[in-house]
Design a protein around this motif. Sequence first.
Motif, PDB file in Angstrom:
ATOM      1  N   LEU A 261       0.751  -1.076   0.074  1.00  0.00           N
ATOM      2  CA  LEU A 261      -0.053   0.060   0.103  1.00  0.00           C
ATOM      3  C   LEU A 261       0.744   1.255   0.107  1.00  0.00           C
ATOM      4  CD1 LEU A 261      -1.955  -2.161   2.082  1.00  0.00           C
ATOM      5  CD2 LEU A 261      -3.425  -0.074   1.235  1.00  0.00           C
ATOM      6  N   GLY A 262       1.229   1.718  -1.238  1.00  0.00           N
ATOM      7  CA  GLY A 262       2.214   2.634  -1.373  1.00  0.00           C
ATOM      8  C   GLY A 262       1.645   3.809  -2.207  1.00  0.00           C
ATOM      9  N   THR A 263       2.088   5.186  -1.838  1.00  0.00           N
ATOM     10  CA  THR A 263       1.534   6.272  -2.686  1.00  0.00           C
ATOM     11  C   THR A 263       2.365   6.107  -3.972  1.00  0.00           C
ATOM     12  OG1 THR A 263       3.438   7.500  -1.611  1.00  0.00           O
ATOM     13  CG2 THR A 263       1.303   7.806  -0.584  1.00  0.00           C
ATOM     14  N   PRO A 264       1.652   6.615  -5.083  1.00  0.00           N
ATOM     15  CA  PRO A 264       2.052   6.509  -6.290  1.00  0.00           C
ATOM     16  C   PRO A 264       3.611   6.926  -6.693  1.00  0.00           C
ATOM     17  CG  PRO A 264      -0.124   7.185  -6.439  1.00  0.00           C
ATOM     18  CD  PRO A 264       0.442   7.329  -5.200  1.00  0.00           C
ATOM     19  N   ASN A 338       0.550   3.706 -14.779  1.00  0.00           N
ATOM     20  CA  ASN A 338      -0.267   4.794 -14.257  1.00  0.00           C
ATOM     21  C   ASN A 338       0.126   5.753 -12.926  1.00  0.00           C
ATOM     22  OD1 ASN A 338      -0.649   3.089 -12.282  1.00  0.00           O
ATOM     23  ND2 ASN A 338      -2.904   2.926 -12.397  1.00  0.00           N
ATOM     24  N   ALA A 339       1.364   5.241 -12.332  1.00  0.00           N
ATOM     25  CA  ALA A 339       1.772   5.937 -10.990  1.00  0.00           C
ATOM     26  C   ALA A 339       2.228   7.416 -11.327  1.00  0.00           C
ATOM     27  CB  ALA A 339       2.705   4.988 -10.623  1.00  0.00           C
ATOM     28  N   GLY A 340       2.688   7.561 -12.489  1.00  0.00           N
ATOM     29  CA  GLY A 340       3.138   9.083 -12.853  1.00  0.00           C
ATOM     30  C   GLY A 340       2.044   9.968 -13.199  1.00  0.00           C
ATOM     31  N   ASP A 341       0.705   9.387 -13.079  1.00  0.00           N
ATOM     32  CA  ASP A 341      -0.069  10.349 -13.285  1.00  0.00           C
ATOM     33  C   ASP A 341      -0.635  11.152 -11.962  1.00  0.00           C
ATOM     34  OD1 ASP A 341      -0.353   9.628 -15.817  1.00  0.00           O
ATOM     35  OD2 ASP A 341      -1.908   8.059 -15.349  1.00  0.00           O
ATOM     36  N   TYR A 342      -0.040  10.705 -10.812  1.00  0.00           N
ATOM     37  CA  TYR A 342      -0.516  11.401  -9.624  1.00  0.00           C
ATOM     38  C   TYR A 342       0.815  11.863  -9.118  1.00  0.00           C
ATOM     39  CZ  TYR A 342      -4.367   8.151 -10.165  1.00  0.00           C
ATOM     40  OH  TYR A 342      -5.518   7.632 -10.404  1.00  0.00           O
TER      41      TYR A 342
END
Length: 344
Positions: A261-264, A338-342
């Motif tokens: 459970l990690g932030t993007p 998609n992680a780079g979208d946040y």
Amino acid sequence: MKISRRIAVTVAAAATAALLMAGCTSRNDSGASDGGGDSGGGDLTVAFVPKLQGIPYFEAMNTGGQKAAEELGFTWLYQGPTTADAAAQADIVRSYIQQGVDVLFVAPNDPDSLAPLLQEAKDAGIHVATTDTDAPDSVREVFVSQASSQGIGETLTDTLLKAMGGKGKYAIVSCGETAANLNAWIEVMREHTAEKYPDSEIVDVVYAGEDQAAATSMATDLMNAHPDLTGLVGVCTSSAPGVAQAVTDAGRIGKVFTVGLGTPKSMQPYLESGASSGSILWDVEALGYLTGWAGVQLASDAGFEATNKVSDALPAVEYDDSTKVLLLGPPMIFTAENAGDYDY
């Protein structure tokens, strides 16, 4: 003074609701008054005490709460301990009780020890609630939940076991040993693993607090103690990058798989390198926004519908009256794509 203020809050909140129904947005352009997260300009004060201040996860919740304050016209207060310490968190809760805030939200480090303080706040005429982490055996009026325990636990398990080929041994690195939400997710993982993956087992659960370096160290120890270990789970936003870093340091990418459970932003490098097979989370800023919105509902005694239109971005937030849980929605899976979208 407190009674007249409550009446004023009710009137103000009702006016805000009317504006929202008409499709209007009320914004206070004054913004945050200091680094503590004060925002908005209404008489209504909604305070949030996170488990720990200064980590990306809770700072993103703070950003969402500030946005709600600006759009709905209330004052948002945010302060947490600098370490994940129940006693330090309790001191901040006492401070907000003394200030006489209208609504108090807490993500408790230790739900049981916090329960008497929530009772004290209620006795002082303050609406009390939990967000992110529950204190179910307390007088809290609502729990603003990020996603169901079942959904989070099963998604963590399925994502990891898919990477592991459906079999093998894995271990869990959690944070606070008394955190109700983390323990609930772990219990779901135990049950789901036993039911769906008979050729897999959880060999150990350890607790690193909210300390990424400690999580890395513990994950390294787990790999050394169990040479046949092929999976690691970081069940909080500091242990998720921590376990991925341990696999990276050990040169075992592709041999020991991790999820968490990690932030993007914190997980993006590990997702791109393959050290993490997936980060399971939710829109953290939206959780902060929902918390602020729920505070307005509590202060105005408006209550919650079975399905609530909170905003255009949150058009159908469900509420379970039997458990008093307001549910943000299903968990999200962040990947290298998609992680780079946040931006948190």
